[in-house]
Scaffold this motif. Structure first.
Motif, short mmCIF file in Angstrom:
data_model
loop_
_atom_site.label_atom_id
_atom_site.label_comp_id
_atom_site.label_asym_id
_atom_site.label_seq_id
_atom_site.Cartn_x
_atom_site.Cartn_y
_atom_site.Cartn_z
N ILE A 19 71.06 -2.44 23.39
CA ILE A 19 71.30 -2.43 24.97
C ILE A 19 72.84 -2.24 25.08
CG2 ILE A 19 71.13 -3.51 27.11
CD1 ILE A 19 68.29 -5.06 25.66
N GLY A 20 73.20 -1.34 25.95
CA GLY A 20 74.60 -1.20 26.39
C GLY A 20 75.04 -1.48 27.81
N SER A 21 76.02 -2.24 28.03
CA SER A 21 76.41 -2.24 29.50
C SER A 21 77.69 -2.21 29.59
CB SER A 21 75.90 -3.53 30.14
OG SER A 21 76.33 -4.48 29.31
N VAL A 22 78.37 -1.70 30.84
CA VAL A 22 79.84 -1.78 30.99
C VAL A 22 80.02 -2.64 32.22
CG1 VAL A 22 81.73 -0.13 31.78
CG2 VAL A 22 80.12 0.74 30.32
N PRO A 23 80.69 -3.74 31.99
CA PRO A 23 80.83 -4.84 33.20
C PRO A 23 81.78 -4.21 34.09
CG PRO A 23 81.41 -5.73 30.91
CD PRO A 23 81.25 -4.39 30.62
N GLY A 24 81.82 -4.59 35.43
CA GLY A 24 82.24 -3.90 36.39
C GLY A 24 81.84 -2.75 37.12
N ILE A 25 81.03 -1.86 36.36
CA ILE A 25 80.24 -0.80 36.89
C ILE A 25 78.79 -1.04 37.15
CG2 ILE A 25 79.89 1.64 36.78
CD1 ILE A 25 82.35 2.08 34.85
N ALA A 26 78.39 -1.46 38.61
CA ALA A 26 77.00 -1.80 38.92
C ALA A 26 76.12 -0.64 38.29
CB ALA A 26 76.91 -1.69 40.15
N GLY A 27 74.97 -0.95 37.74
CA GLY A 27 74.23 0.01 37.22
C GLY A 27 74.37 0.76 35.89
N ALA A 28 75.52 0.39 35.18
CA ALA A 28 76.08 1.00 34.12
C ALA A 28 75.46 0.16 32.82
CB ALA A 28 77.59 0.93 33.94
N MET A 53 80.90 6.11 43.37
CA MET A 53 81.94 5.36 43.42
C MET A 53 83.01 6.10 44.19
SD MET A 53 81.98 3.10 40.22
CE MET A 53 83.06 1.79 40.85
N ASN A 54 83.64 5.43 45.13
CA ASN A 54 84.81 6.26 45.52
C ASN A 54 86.12 5.79 44.92
OD1 ASN A 54 86.15 3.47 46.47
ND2 ASN A 54 84.77 3.71 48.46
N ALA A 55 87.36 6.58 45.33
CA ALA A 55 88.36 6.33 44.19
C ALA A 55 88.95 4.90 44.24
CB ALA A 55 89.43 7.38 44.73
N GLU A 56 88.64 4.33 45.18
CA GLU A 56 89.48 3.02 45.38
C GLU A 56 88.55 2.03 44.38
OE1 GLU A 56 90.19 -0.77 48.37
OE2 GLU A 56 89.94 1.19 49.22
N ASP A 57 87.17 1.92 44.49
CA ASP A 57 86.31 1.45 43.74
C ASP A 57 86.61 1.70 42.06
OD1 ASP A 57 85.29 0.02 45.88
OD2 ASP A 57 83.49 1.48 46.03
N ILE A 58 86.88 2.93 41.68
CA ILE A 58 86.99 3.25 40.54
C ILE A 58 88.19 2.58 40.05
CG2 ILE A 58 87.56 5.20 38.86
CD1 ILE A 58 85.32 6.77 40.42
N GLU A 59 89.48 2.69 40.87
CA GLU A 59 90.67 1.80 40.55
C GLU A 59 90.61 0.57 40.39
OE1 GLU A 59 93.73 3.10 39.54
OE2 GLU A 59 92.70 5.21 39.37
N ASN A 60 89.69 -0.18 40.85
CA ASN A 60 89.29 -1.67 40.79
C ASN A 60 88.55 -2.10 39.75
OD1 ASN A 60 91.27 -2.24 42.91
ND2 ASN A 60 89.98 -1.63 44.36
N PRO A 62 87.34 -3.74 36.53
CA PRO A 62 88.13 -4.65 35.73
C PRO A 62 88.38 -4.15 34.23
CG PRO A 62 86.19 -5.64 36.58
CD PRO A 62 85.85 -4.16 37.22
N VAL A 63 89.55 -4.44 34.06
CA VAL A 63 90.01 -3.69 32.77
C VAL A 63 89.63 -5.21 31.67
CG1 VAL A 63 92.11 -3.31 31.33
CG2 VAL A 63 92.00 -2.67 33.79
N PHE A 64 89.17 -4.42 30.42
CA PHE A 64 88.84 -5.29 29.30
C PHE A 64 90.02 -6.04 28.61
CE2 PHE A 64 88.33 -5.90 24.62
CZ PHE A 64 87.45 -6.70 24.88
#
Length: 74
Positions: A19-28, A53-60, A62-64
């Protein structure tokens, strides 16, 4: 433009899948029987999520920063 995201991968004993997920991206979140298949599935699901997602959401997103092991008494 390409971006790198950190995925968390776990093995699920009950379903015998990764099972894989990407934190900070809802539904990923996705699963697969092999790590190679999981990699393909994660790329697809992240791409689909980013399209919504819009550009602002993508920029925000979280960085690992790292992982910390924490010991607790049980």
């Amino acid at each position: 433009m390409n971006r790198n995201y950190t995925a968390y991968i776990e093995w699920d004993n009950e379903s015998c899948t990764y099972i894989g997920s990407v934190p900070g991206i809802a539904g990923a979140r996705t699963f697969a029987e092999t790590l190679d298949e999981l990699q393909v599935n994660l790329k697809e699901v992240v791409s689909l999520c980013l399209e919504c997602m819009n550009a602002e959401d993508i920029e925000n997103i979280p960085v690992f920063s790292g992982i910390s092991h924490i010991e607790v008494a049980i």
